[in-house]
Design a protein around this motif. Structure first.
Motif, mmCIF file in Angstrom:
data_model
loop_
_atom_site.group_PDB
_atom_site.id
_atom_site.type_symbol
_atom_site.label_atom_id
_atom_site.label_comp_id
_atom_site.label_asym_id
_atom_site.label_seq_id
_atom_site.Cartn_x
_atom_site.Cartn_y
_atom_site.Cartn_z
ATOM 1 N N HIS A 1 0.841 -1.199 0.000
ATOM 2 C CA HIS A 1 0.000 0.000 0.000
ATOM 3 C C HIS A 1 0.871 1.242 0.000
ATOM 4 O O HIS A 1 1.957 1.240 0.558
ATOM 5 N N THR B 1 -2.981 -0.568 -5.221
ATOM 6 C CA THR B 1 -1.954 -1.329 -4.512
ATOM 7 C C THR B 1 -1.165 -2.173 -5.508
ATOM 8 O O THR B 1 -1.512 -2.264 -6.686
ATOM 9 N N ARG C 1 9.958 -2.573 1.474
ATOM 10 C CA ARG C 1 9.422 -1.562 2.384
ATOM 11 C C ARG C 1 9.851 -0.158 1.961
ATOM 12 O O ARG C 1 9.173 0.815 2.253
ATOM 13 N N GLU D 1 3.415 2.675 2.472
ATOM 14 C CA GLU D 1 2.767 2.948 3.756
ATOM 15 C C GLU D 1 2.713 1.692 4.614
ATOM 16 O O GLU D 1 2.947 1.750 5.816
ATOM 17 N N ARG D 2 2.380 0.567 3.998
ATOM 18 C CA ARG D 2 2.343 -0.693 4.733
ATOM 19 C C ARG D 2 2.331 -1.862 3.763
ATOM 20 O O ARG D 2 2.007 -1.695 2.586
ATOM 21 N N ILE D 3 2.701 -3.020 4.281
ATOM 22 C CA ILE D 3 2.697 -4.246 3.489
ATOM 23 C C ILE D 3 1.890 -5.288 4.244
ATOM 24 O O ILE D 3 2.180 -5.589 5.408
ATOM 25 N N GLU D 4 0.860 -5.808 3.597
ATOM 26 C CA GLU D 4 0.112 -6.939 4.137
ATOM 27 C C GLU D 4 0.833 -8.200 3.679
ATOM 28 O O GLU D 4 1.130 -8.353 2.495
#
Length: 87
Positions: free
Chosen positions: A8, A40, A60, A69-72
């Protein structure tokens, strides 16, 4: 261990997929990466645990223009991927 990722942030239109392909190949990680309609990026990684962890660490940050912003992250089934491809 095969790993599925959803990344994301500002990750489309910033060379993220091509950067992912070249970085994965350099680290010896197999799999694929693609853009999703919601903005995404989705990726499937296969390789040694150390190589996959190194790849995720690099993802990252991504390329200079990206802002992750973030990684699932979730476990995935092996797909027998050979090499790393952009979809």
């Amino acid at each position: 261990m095969p790993t599925h990722l959803i990344i994301h942030g500002r990750v489309q239109g910033v060379f993220y997929r091509d950067w992912t392909v070249s970085t994965a190949r350099r680290l010896g990680v197999s799999g694929w990466v693609r853009n999703l309609p919601d903005g995404t990026v989705e990726a499937h990684l296969e390789g040694s645990p150390d190589a996959v962890e190194a790849m995720i660490g690099k993802m990252r940050d991504g390329p200079p223009a990206a802002r992750v912003e973030r990684i699932e992250r979730s476990e995935a089934k092996a797909q027998g991927a050979e090499g790393f491809k952009r979809r």
